[in-house]
Motif scaffolding. Sequence first.
Motif, mmCIF file in Angstrom:
data_model
loop_
_atom_site.group_PDB
_atom_site.id
_atom_site.type_symbol
_atom_site.label_atom_id
_atom_site.label_comp_id
_atom_site.label_asym_id
_atom_site.label_seq_id
_atom_site.Cartn_x
_atom_site.Cartn_y
_atom_site.Cartn_z
ATOM 1 N N THR A 91 0.836 -1.202 0.000
ATOM 2 C CA THR A 91 0.000 0.000 0.000
ATOM 3 C C THR A 91 0.869 1.249 0.000
ATOM 4 N N ILE A 92 1.904 1.231 0.826
ATOM 5 C CA ILE A 92 2.776 2.407 0.901
ATOM 6 C C ILE A 92 3.538 2.600 -0.412
ATOM 7 N N VAL A 93 4.205 1.546 -0.859
ATOM 8 C CA VAL A 93 5.007 1.662 -2.082
ATOM 9 C C VAL A 93 4.115 2.075 -3.251
ATOM 10 N N ASN A 94 2.999 1.389 -3.378
ATOM 11 C CA ASN A 94 2.139 1.648 -4.526
ATOM 12 C C ASN A 94 1.592 3.068 -4.528
ATOM 13 N N THR A 95 1.036 3.506 -3.398
ATOM 14 C CA THR A 95 0.419 4.836 -3.419
ATOM 15 C C THR A 95 1.487 5.924 -3.581
ATOM 16 N N LEU A 96 2.655 5.687 -3.022
ATOM 17 C CA LEU A 96 3.716 6.679 -3.153
ATOM 18 C C LEU A 96 4.195 6.778 -4.600
ATOM 19 N N VAL A 97 4.513 5.632 -5.165
ATOM 20 C CA VAL A 97 4.987 5.606 -6.551
ATOM 21 C C VAL A 97 3.917 6.166 -7.483
ATOM 22 N N PRO A 161 -2.035 0.890 -12.365
ATOM 23 C CA PRO A 161 -3.047 1.575 -13.186
ATOM 24 C C PRO A 161 -4.195 2.146 -12.366
ATOM 25 N N ILE A 162 -4.741 1.346 -11.466
ATOM 26 C CA ILE A 162 -5.910 1.833 -10.722
ATOM 27 C C ILE A 162 -5.510 2.976 -9.795
ATOM 28 N N SER A 163 -4.348 2.882 -9.172
ATOM 29 C CA SER A 163 -3.930 3.947 -8.263
ATOM 30 C C SER A 163 -3.651 5.240 -9.021
ATOM 31 N N VAL A 164 -2.932 5.126 -10.136
ATOM 32 C CA VAL A 164 -2.648 6.329 -10.921
ATOM 33 C C VAL A 164 -3.968 6.958 -11.365
ATOM 34 N N PHE A 165 -4.879 6.122 -11.792
ATOM 35 C CA PHE A 165 -6.174 6.609 -12.271
ATOM 36 C C PHE A 165 -6.910 7.378 -11.175
ATOM 37 N N LEU A 166 -7.012 6.761 -10.005
ATOM 38 C CA LEU A 166 -7.755 7.403 -8.913
ATOM 39 C C LEU A 166 -7.035 8.653 -8.416
#
Lengths: 286, 421, 321
Positions: A91-97, A161-166
């Motif tokens: 969660t941390i790595v993904n949302t940060l990146v 993809p979903i994180s960048v999108f949101l």
Amino acid sequence: MKKSINRSGSHIAIQAAAKTGKWFYILFFLVITFLPLVWLVISSFKTNFEFETQAFALPKVWMWSNYKNAMSMAGLPRLFMNSIIVAASTTIVNTLVASMGAFAIARETFRFQNLLLNIIVAGVLIPIIALMVPFFKLVNGFGIYDTLFGLIVTYSAINIPISVFLIHGFMGSIPRELEEAAVIDGCSFSQRFSKIVFPLTKPGLVTAGTFVFIFCWNEFIYAMLLTSSEVSRTLQLGIRFFRSQFVVDYTSMLAAIVITMIPTILVYVFLHDRIISGLTSGAVKG
Amino acid sequence: MKTWKILALLLILALTVPGFLLAQSAAETGETVLKWPTIWVGEDSKAGEVERLVMEFNTLNEGKYQVDIEANPDYDGYRTKINAQVAANAVPDLFVFNPDPTSFSYYEGDRLMDFADELAGDWGKVFVGGAIGDATINGETKSIPYEIGVTPIWYNEALMVKAGVTEYPETIDDFWKVADKLKAAGIVPTSQMTGGTNAWTSMLWFSHIAMSIGGPKVWDKPITDPVFEKAAEILLKMYSDGNTTKDAVGGDAGVSGGHYLAGRTAMFINGPWYIGRVRGEAPDVYENTKIASLPAAGDYPGGQIGFALSNLAAGATDNAAKKGGVLAFMKWMTEPENVKAISMDSGAMFAVKFQTGAGDAVDPLQKKFTDAVNDASFVGTHFATVYPSDVVAEFGQALAKMALGRATPAEFLQQIKSVID
Amino acid sequence: MHSVEKVLAARGLVAKTGPRFSGDRPMVKRNKNWKQIILFLLPVLTLFLLYFVYPLIFVFVTSFTEWNGISAMQFKGLGNYKRLFLSDTFRLSFRNNILWALVLGLVQIPLAAGMAMVLARKPRGWKTFRTIYFLPNVISQVALAMMWLAVYNAEYGMLNGLLNSVGLEQLTHNWLGEYETAFPAVIFQQLFYIGYFMIVILASRMGIPESFYEAAEIDGANVLQQEAHITIPMLRGILVTTMTLAMAFGMRHFESTYLMTNGGPAHQTSVMGIVLYRNLEALRFGEANAIGTILIVTGGVVIALLRWFFGRKASASETVQ
């Protein structure tokens, strides 16, 4: 509901109809979403025979032994630990990146930025089961097969993809003037991100983060494909230990599912609720 | 600035903490370590003895070889993973697979170890006749035949008696009379299912019927052969007129097994691995369960279904020590005494011959399975071992269509054929 | 739309909302921050290249071959695609995916938005409801599927039990085993699990200042009018976002159907993901990857159309105002 200060009769009738409709709506969803939970908990106290033959009856004897079975699942604390590490790290790595990438795309202008965004977002469509062989090759090739690190990197990537999108959606709507003022005050590029855009994007981060956390917690196929030893096994793999080639111990498995659900519910109730309410009150302050 | 630093710290932590936690793995001892991802763990009845044998092997070969079990109890997941690993050319040191045309394509290329030379010697003599031949393609034996499955008809004698049936039917015509009596007594005659990955119970009914009409070599015929059409007609009848439960179309193994366990259905098909479940959860049904062959539907009565359930295999390697370890382990696992130990403990049956003495306690129902095979006029295989997995998957889909009255038996077979092509 | 923006707009702090895409601005020759931009994009691009671009090239290339993962690939040209489009099963699965996308996008999202609007007005117990509605998203799909199999079962299922108890025997079905009911039953199972989207929409809805509604109340607008004229226009951005996501999920839908029906009976509930998985299992990577390619391309088209449609409609409505 706000006190109505209106006089017209039809107006009041509409309000009343809306009120009835509202409660009907609320109750319908309450039943349909609460039912699985109740069923799950009750079923987890049955014998397998009862489960397979009377799916909706109450158990004759409440089988606490199912929970004993579930708790004695090999290395349960370790499985919990691994799942928490993987889900939290991802969660941390993904949302940060993703937020860094989304920031560059949403708040700067450069050639092909829309194309880049659309390409990344199109990743939402990809059925990730189709990518088992290449993912396995990648993880094996980098020497991170059977490591939590391998899972974290893979999960972080899958959810890009979903994180960048949101996150991009939320960032795109932050007024540019705020940043422009900050630039005049001498903020650098990375400070604009860390001091202004990142804090203002919290709803987006929470939205994406919640999704990613739940994904990691419930993911099975890649956890199975990319790990093999107990050292890196996650909870979802542990649950399958109540299953064998021909026979399934359904009720112990359900008990294990109930146990594994608790942390996600807690994370959701405490963290998410707190952040969301913090957000809305913070927003009013500007 | 603070936020920024915290974030950087979090990122570093998130990436390194798992790394440290892993540092403890892989202590080098100079032994040749063989990884064995296996499904025979957890709830599997063979798990206990398999683990004991592996530990014993490791003790006997201390300093030389060590086999590590990598537990993966989810059967479908295991198969998916082995597929991906073989395709990615990262075949595990040791593994198990379910021999069918799809998994036999692992034999192509040089990814699996070939045991043909070793099996040509004394080692080959421990296996039952024909087993090695079945695991050999173009002179290469890239897997060791191991567990076998037997799937006779199970019937609940108490329910039969309740319906006034005293004799298990001899022919399929008698079978329908029995079915009518059962229905009159409020008992559903057969357990069926079209769901799951292979419509297991109904696929076995179909295989029994087809072999009863066409003999054990029936599978050499094309699927559209009249023999299969006749078999499909009988299977369709089992789905009609209340001869099975209402949830059979779309039902999975839980449905077909559950109805038999609950005493709702009188006849069912499955292997000996289901005995433990019945004994533990439905003692009445266990007491009354008898084993039989299919009532004769044609010229080949009294046959049974026996098939290779799991073969042992290993990834090809140039490392002589590894190769030696694999061979030693394969020989260890197929030693008659060891196989007997697993069989006695779990009820599973094997392609390795062993002697049972009077002192060996065997589950009485278990023994009926062995007897059923020994007494059978012939032993043949089932549909799902003959066709690749996509054809097997189509069987259940086409069967549902036929059972719902939207396809004739000929169209049912045609639909399966369209996937074979 | 983001809350902060609305607040600021409401207070007259900003004259106009910022552009949704900075690309709408006139193109700058070279951004002076290009080094930092690259630095910020580097992690996301690295992961994306490794985990999406490389595998997708692999998927795309192998979709023109016959390959079992072991023997050498054989080039087949468009053979896999031709075979798929000639297959009844695949065409049915394709149609089902489109239906999934439409139902999730056009029914589930409005349901979620409706619930968000209801809860945003804080009826008694709304926080509890908000939590409960989300719970199914936390439960594993395996457990949910097990329950719904039991609900729909023809012999002992709860649904038939309910119908029987109110005297509607003629309406009982083998829900997952009949042509007419199987697909609706599978969709129904997922349709009402609105939790995730509801939370997302609710978070945005809570950002709309209360004063807007108070003003409308004084002007005599009833609840429905308030929602129609304040909430919906202001949430347009998040609604399009969630709708796009829901449709994407519909196009790649796989899990709950696989767990409940595995595509049956007679492929009635099949979706492309199931056909793909079946091909993978049979080591037919060429055909599986052709399905993957089709899925991505059609999904991309559906979503591009959606964004284009709403983008156009939005600008049209703005000119009207």
